[in-house]
Motif scaffolding. Structure first.
Motif, PDB file in Angstrom:
ATOM      1  N   GLY A  65       1.882  -3.080  -9.205  1.00 50.86           N
ATOM      2  CA  GLY A  65       0.911  -3.909  -8.492  1.00 50.86           C
ATOM      3  C   GLY A  65       0.546  -3.403  -7.126  1.00 50.86           C
ATOM      4  N   CYS A  66       0.965  -2.169  -6.812  1.00 51.69           N
ATOM      5  CA  CYS A  66       0.619  -1.563  -5.524  1.00 51.69           C
ATOM      6  C   CYS A  66      -0.809  -1.030  -5.555  1.00 51.69           C
ATOM      7  CB  CYS A  66       1.565  -0.409  -5.212  1.00 51.69           C
ATOM      8  SG  CYS A  66       3.315  -0.873  -5.134  1.00 51.69           S
ATOM      9  N   THR A  67      -1.361  -0.817  -4.374  1.00 51.12           N
ATOM     10  CA  THR A  67      -2.581  -0.030  -4.235  1.00 51.12           C
ATOM     11  C   THR A  67      -2.198   1.305  -3.620  1.00 51.12           C
ATOM     12  OG1 THR A  67      -3.097  -1.014  -2.079  1.00 51.12           O
ATOM     13  CG2 THR A  67      -4.021  -2.080  -4.043  1.00 51.12           C
ATOM     14  N   VAL A  68      -3.047   2.320  -3.810  1.00 52.40           N
ATOM     15  CA  VAL A  68      -2.633   3.697  -3.550  1.00 52.40           C
ATOM     16  C   VAL A  68      -3.680   4.454  -2.756  1.00 52.40           C
ATOM     17  CG1 VAL A  68      -1.986   5.891  -4.631  1.00 52.40           C
ATOM     18  CG2 VAL A  68      -1.296   3.732  -5.705  1.00 52.40           C
ATOM     19  N   VAL A  69      -3.208   5.265  -1.796  1.00 54.08           N
ATOM     20  CA  VAL A  69      -4.004   6.336  -1.199  1.00 54.08           C
ATOM     21  C   VAL A  69      -3.346   7.642  -1.632  1.00 54.08           C
ATOM     22  CG1 VAL A  69      -4.836   7.441   0.897  1.00 54.08           C
ATOM     23  CG2 VAL A  69      -4.687   4.941   0.780  1.00 54.08           C
ATOM     24  N   LEU A  70      -4.024   8.392  -2.490  1.00 61.58           N
ATOM     25  CA  LEU A  70      -3.508   9.669  -2.976  1.00 61.58           C
ATOM     26  C   LEU A  70      -4.025  10.777  -2.070  1.00 61.58           C
ATOM     27  CD1 LEU A  70      -2.059  11.338  -5.236  1.00 61.58           C
ATOM     28  CD2 LEU A  70      -4.292  11.464  -6.366  1.00 61.58           C
ATOM     29  N   LYS A  71      -3.098  11.590  -1.537  1.00 59.70           N
ATOM     30  CA  LYS A  71      -3.465  12.693  -0.653  1.00 59.70           C
ATOM     31  C   LYS A  71      -3.090  13.995  -1.336  1.00 59.70           C
ATOM     32  CE  LYS A  71      -1.794  15.315   1.835  1.00 59.70           C
ATOM     33  NZ  LYS A  71      -1.735  16.847   1.804  1.00 59.70           N
ATOM     34  N   ALA A  72      -4.107  14.815  -1.656  1.00 61.04           N
ATOM     35  CA  ALA A  72      -3.876  16.101  -2.314  1.00 61.04           C
ATOM     36  C   ALA A  72      -3.794  17.222  -1.299  1.00 61.04           C
ATOM     37  CB  ALA A  72      -4.985  16.385  -3.321  1.00 61.04           C
ATOM     38  N   SER A  73      -3.134  18.304  -1.710  1.00 59.62           N
ATOM     39  CA  SER A  73      -3.044  19.509  -0.887  1.00 59.62           C
ATOM     40  C   SER A  73      -4.348  20.282  -0.959  1.00 59.62           C
ATOM     41  CB  SER A  73      -1.892  20.380  -1.409  1.00 59.62           C
ATOM     42  OG  SER A  73      -1.994  21.694  -0.915  1.00 59.62           O
ATOM     43  N   PRO A  74      -4.782  20.891   0.141  1.00 60.53           N
ATOM     44  CA  PRO A  74      -6.009  21.701   0.098  1.00 60.53           C
ATOM     45  C   PRO A  74      -5.884  22.911  -0.814  1.00 60.53           C
ATOM     46  CG  PRO A  74      -4.891  21.938   2.223  1.00 60.53           C
ATOM     47  CD  PRO A  74      -4.238  20.800   1.511  1.00 60.53           C
ATOM     48  N   GLU A  75      -4.653  23.361  -1.090  1.00 62.53           N
ATOM     49  CA  GLU A  75      -4.463  24.493  -1.995  1.00 62.53           C
ATOM     50  C   GLU A  75      -4.587  24.104  -3.462  1.00 62.53           C
ATOM     51  OE1 GLU A  75      -2.184  25.461   1.783  1.00 62.53           O
ATOM     52  OE2 GLU A  75      -2.223  23.760   0.400  1.00 62.53           O
ATOM     53  N   ALA A  76      -4.500  22.801  -3.771  1.00 68.72           N
ATOM     54  CA  ALA A  76      -4.511  22.373  -5.177  1.00 68.72           C
ATOM     55  C   ALA A  76      -5.268  21.065  -5.345  1.00 68.72           C
ATOM     56  CB  ALA A  76      -3.076  22.230  -5.685  1.00 68.72           C
ATOM     57  N   PRO A  77      -6.583  21.083  -5.111  1.00 63.49           N
ATOM     58  CA  PRO A  77      -7.357  19.847  -5.233  1.00 63.49           C
ATOM     59  C   PRO A  77      -7.999  19.641  -6.606  1.00 63.49           C
ATOM     60  CG  PRO A  77      -8.699  21.534  -4.214  1.00 63.49           C
ATOM     61  CD  PRO A  77      -7.371  22.178  -4.521  1.00 63.49           C
ATOM     62  N   LEU A  78      -8.048  20.686  -7.439  1.00 63.67           N
ATOM     63  CA  LEU A  78      -8.875  20.622  -8.642  1.00 63.67           C
ATOM     64  C   LEU A  78      -8.363  19.600  -9.646  1.00 63.67           C
ATOM     65  CD1 LEU A  78      -9.525  24.447  -9.169  1.00 63.67           C
ATOM     66  CD2 LEU A  78     -10.780  22.811  -7.744  1.00 63.67           C
ATOM     67  N   GLY A  79      -7.074  19.683 -10.002  1.00 65.12           N
ATOM     68  CA  GLY A  79      -6.502  18.713 -10.932  1.00 65.12           C
ATOM     69  C   GLY A  79      -6.608  17.282 -10.441  1.00 65.12           C
TER      70      GLY A  79
ATOM     71  N   SER B 237       5.373   7.990  -0.684  1.00 62.66           N
ATOM     72  CA  SER B 237       6.029   8.727  -1.763  1.00 62.66           C
ATOM     73  C   SER B 237       5.611  10.184  -1.621  1.00 62.66           C
ATOM     74  CB  SER B 237       5.621   8.167  -3.127  1.00 62.66           C
ATOM     75  OG  SER B 237       6.232   8.900  -4.169  1.00 62.66           O
ATOM     76  N   PHE B 238       6.565  11.048  -1.302  1.00 66.24           N
ATOM     77  CA  PHE B 238       6.260  12.433  -0.945  1.00 66.24           C
ATOM     78  C   PHE B 238       7.011  13.402  -1.828  1.00 66.24           C
ATOM     79  CE2 PHE B 238       7.676  16.243   1.425  1.00 66.24           C
ATOM     80  CZ  PHE B 238       6.445  16.831   1.679  1.00 66.24           C
ATOM     81  N   THR B 239       6.332  14.432  -2.282  1.00 69.43           N
ATOM     82  CA  THR B 239       6.970  15.578  -2.924  1.00 69.43           C
ATOM     83  C   THR B 239       6.549  16.826  -2.175  1.00 69.43           C
ATOM     84  OG1 THR B 239       6.999  14.541  -5.112  1.00 69.43           O
ATOM     85  CG2 THR B 239       7.195  16.936  -5.031  1.00 69.43           C
ATOM     86  N   GLY B 240       7.537  17.624  -1.758  1.00 63.35           N
ATOM     87  CA  GLY B 240       7.228  18.830  -1.005  1.00 63.35           C
ATOM     88  C   GLY B 240       8.490  19.436  -0.421  1.00 63.35           C
ATOM     89  N   SER B 241       8.333  20.202   0.623  1.00 65.62           N
ATOM     90  CA  SER B 241       9.456  20.921   1.209  1.00 65.62           C
ATOM     91  C   SER B 241      10.408  19.984   1.936  1.00 65.62           C
ATOM     92  CB  SER B 241       8.946  21.981   2.182  1.00 65.62           C
ATOM     93  OG  SER B 241       8.438  21.369   3.364  1.00 65.62           O
ATOM     94  N   THR B 242      11.649  20.436   2.062  1.00 62.24           N
ATOM     95  CA  THR B 242      12.641  19.644   2.791  1.00 62.24           C
ATOM     96  C   THR B 242      12.259  19.512   4.262  1.00 62.24           C
ATOM     97  OG1 THR B 242      14.428  20.180   1.264  1.00 62.24           O
ATOM     98  CG2 THR B 242      15.063  19.584   3.510  1.00 62.24           C
ATOM     99  N   ALA B 243      11.714  20.581   4.844  1.00 58.45           N
ATOM    100  CA  ALA B 243      11.310  20.517   6.258  1.00 58.45           C
ATOM    101  C   ALA B 243      10.260  19.427   6.464  1.00 58.45           C
ATOM    102  CB  ALA B 243      10.777  21.867   6.709  1.00 58.45           C
ATOM    103  N   ALA B 244       9.237  19.385   5.606  1.00 60.89           N
ATOM    104  CA  ALA B 244       8.210  18.346   5.731  1.00 60.89           C
ATOM    105  C   ALA B 244       8.795  16.978   5.423  1.00 60.89           C
ATOM    106  CB  ALA B 244       7.049  18.650   4.792  1.00 60.89           C
TER     107      ALA B 244
ATOM    108  N   VAL C 226       0.853  -1.185   0.000  1.00 63.00           N
ATOM    109  CA  VAL C 226       0.000   0.000   0.000  1.00 63.00           C
ATOM    110  C   VAL C 226       0.894   1.242   0.000  1.00 63.00           C
ATOM    111  CG1 VAL C 226      -1.712   1.325   1.286  1.00 63.00           C
ATOM    112  CG2 VAL C 226      -1.889  -1.166   1.169  1.00 63.00           C
ATOM    113  N   VAL C 227       0.640   2.136  -0.931  1.00 61.55           N
ATOM    114  CA  VAL C 227       1.438   3.352  -1.082  1.00 61.55           C
ATOM    115  C   VAL C 227       0.615   4.572  -0.679  1.00 61.55           C
ATOM    116  CG1 VAL C 227       2.595   4.865  -2.746  1.00 61.55           C
ATOM    117  CG2 VAL C 227       2.849   2.374  -2.928  1.00 61.55           C
ATOM    118  N   GLY C 228       1.165   5.389   0.202  1.00 61.70           N
ATOM    119  CA  GLY C 228       0.607   6.703   0.489  1.00 61.70           C
ATOM    120  C   GLY C 228       1.326   7.716  -0.378  1.00 61.70           C
ATOM    121  N   ALA C 229       0.634   8.287  -1.359  1.00 64.77           N
ATOM    122  CA  ALA C 229       1.228   9.242  -2.294  1.00 64.77           C
ATOM    123  C   ALA C 229       0.789  10.650  -1.905  1.00 64.77           C
ATOM    124  CB  ALA C 229       0.795   8.919  -3.716  1.00 64.77           C
TER     125      ALA C 229
END
Length: 493
Positions: A183-197, A238-245, A158-161
């Motif tokens: 073959g993984c399953t995914v939980v995609l977590k979007a940012s509240p600032e960019a949910p539309l796409g 799997s995370f993309t974001g700031s170095t602090a986070a 299970v992947v948390g993206a």
């Protein structure tokens, strides 16, 4: 409930719901995020806000789909069949995705409308990987017992993206595509600032007929997001974001020995060699700064040039920056739109104030006089800055560029490497051998000659505090796999 933009340009279904277990489901609380258009500062739509309980539901669905469902037991070719359908929908929906991208973070629509078509090609590439990736290899054994070993690659689980706000639908595809093929399953977590796409992408996911729970989607802020990172049912983040986070996420994953990939911040350098035309380099750098209002982790935000051409480079950059048309991302002729949100505007303006105490500002530095609404800021240049100054070391994530003076080529390389980051970089030279030599010396994950380049289809990721692991290409696909050695009895061969 379907929401349609005020001008009717595009719509999203179910902004008040999450996608969990193959269905659009209501959140367990009535909390919402108010999504604001960065060009107008007006609320566009209310988006459902996930709580920890919603995260638990999404993880449970993904866990069940992985442990008991057919998805990880299909062949890569069978899984690729679903990706073919997704690529077709992304390609056909490129204009709609472009509208979502513009209204999320301000990218000029003339640029954003081609994003879907471009990243449909990324999915196409992974469809081909179903046949070419080394899912199983034969290796000689070395234990003296004879026979051969089978080296097999199986899905990590299970992947948390977790995706950022600057290129939300693109990063959703970058993470989900290899995870699904593996073959993984995914939980995609979007940012509240960019949910539309991401909502548009999830409508597409709903159409391709995946088994229930293979992909799940929520929009959440930090508290609920940390629940996803800590959740014992999640095998990889799997995370993309700031170095602090990213540091926080890495430490939490390490506590439970969960796998993780981190694509983090940058302060990338452009080294302009003496043999290259400064006007040509300035034009290229101005264009890359205007792209996404420089809200790009790989942005070339440090320009390193030798004494010989320093003053000419500064003047050329000023000329090009002053020509950038800042304005409504839908207006004809606009080359740079607003920053994504109020707090990002404040952050950039704070750094500009810091820079005025650390160097000489030669252009920009404020909101354009004719734009009193929207998170607009002029493209800004500082020079006479020490390479160790804050504006030369810290990621600003806005259209602020620092010009740094070097004695010679080797000093330029030293200055480029004087950073905690190492995500991207470029050298401007007409000498291909020199470009290769400099590229090998600069400590960064991607390096281009005469252009700002990054390619998720090859490999993308950083050295040092710019991240751990790679996305894209074979390296990115491997990160969603566990490697297993199977050694069969050689006497029964």
């Amino acid at each position: 409930m379907t929401w349609t933009s005020a001008d009717g340009a595009f719509s999203i279904a179910h902004p008040d719901r999450f996608y969990i277990g193959g269905e659009w489901v209501a959140p367990l609380s009535g909390r919402v995020f108010h999504h604001v258009d960065p060009a107008t500062e007006e609320v566009q739509v209310d988006i459902a806000e996930a709580t920890a309980e919603d995260i638990d539901r999404a993880v449970a669905a993904a866990r069940d789909a992985f442990d008991n469902g057919p998805w990880p037991r299909m062949t890569p070719r069978e899984r690729a069949g679903y990706l073919v359908k997704l690529a077709d929908l992304v390609r056909a929906g490129s204009v709609e995705l472009g509208h979502a991208w513009t209204r999320e973070m301000g990218i000029v629509h003339a640029v954003s409308q081609g994003g879907g078509a471009a990243f449909a090609g990324y999915i196409d590439q992974h469809v081909r990987f179903a046949e070419t990736f080394p899912w199983q290899e034969t290796q000689p054994t070395t234990d003296g017992l004879g026979g051969e070993a089978l080296l097999v690659r199986e899905p990590v689980g299970v992947v948390g993206a977790i995706i950022p706000w600057n290129a939300a639908f693109i990063l959703a595809l970058v993470k989900m595509t290899p995870a699904l093929l593996a073959g993984c399953t995914v939980v995609l977590k979007a940012s509240p600032e960019a949910p539309l796409g991401p909502y548009v992408i999830m409508d597409m996911i709903d159409q391709i007929g995946l088994p229930p729970g293979v992909v799940n989607f929520v929009t959440a802020d930090r508290e609920a997001s940390e629940r996803l990172v800590r959740h014992p049912g999640v095998d990889k983040i799997s995370f993309t974001g700031s170095t602090a986070a990213g540091k926080r996420i890495g430490s939490l994953c390490a506590e439970r020995v969960a796998r993780f990939t981190l694509e983090l911040g940058g302060k990338s350098a452009a080294l302009v060699m003496d043999d290259y035309d400064v006007d040509k380099a300035a034009t290229t750098l101005a264009n890359s700064t205007a792209y996404m209002t420089n809200q790009v982790c790989a942005a070339l935000s440090r320009v390193v040039v030798t004494d010989r051409n320093h003053d000419a480079m500064v003047e050329a950059l000023k000329t090009r920056f002053d020509q950038i048309q800042v304005g409504d991302p839908y207006a004809e002729g606009s080359q740079m739109g607003p920053l994504a949100m109020s707090r990002q505007f404040d952050r950039v303006m704070d750094y500009i104030a810091i820079g005025q105490g650390e160097g000489r500002m030669i252009t920009g530095g404020s909101r354009p006089a004719e734009l009193n609404r929207g998170y607009y800021v002029q493209p800004t240049i500082f020079t006479d800055v020490d390479p160790g100054a804050r504006i030369a070391q810290e990621e600003i994530f806005g259209p602020v560029v620092v010009v740094l003076r070097a004695k010679d080529e080797q000093d330029a390389v030293r200055i480029a490497n004087q950073s905690h980051y190492g995500l991207d970089g470029a050298v401007f030279t007409n000498d291909r051998e020199k470009a290769y030599s400099v590229g090998r010396q600069v400590r960064t994950g991607t390096f281009g000659q005469n252009l700002h380049r990054m390619d998720f289809g090859v490999s993308f990721g950083g050295f040092k505090q710019s991240g751990i692991g790679r996305e894209g290409g074979f390296d990115g696909l491997k990160s969603f796999c566990e490697t297993k050695a199977i050694m069969l009895d050689p006497q029964l061969a």
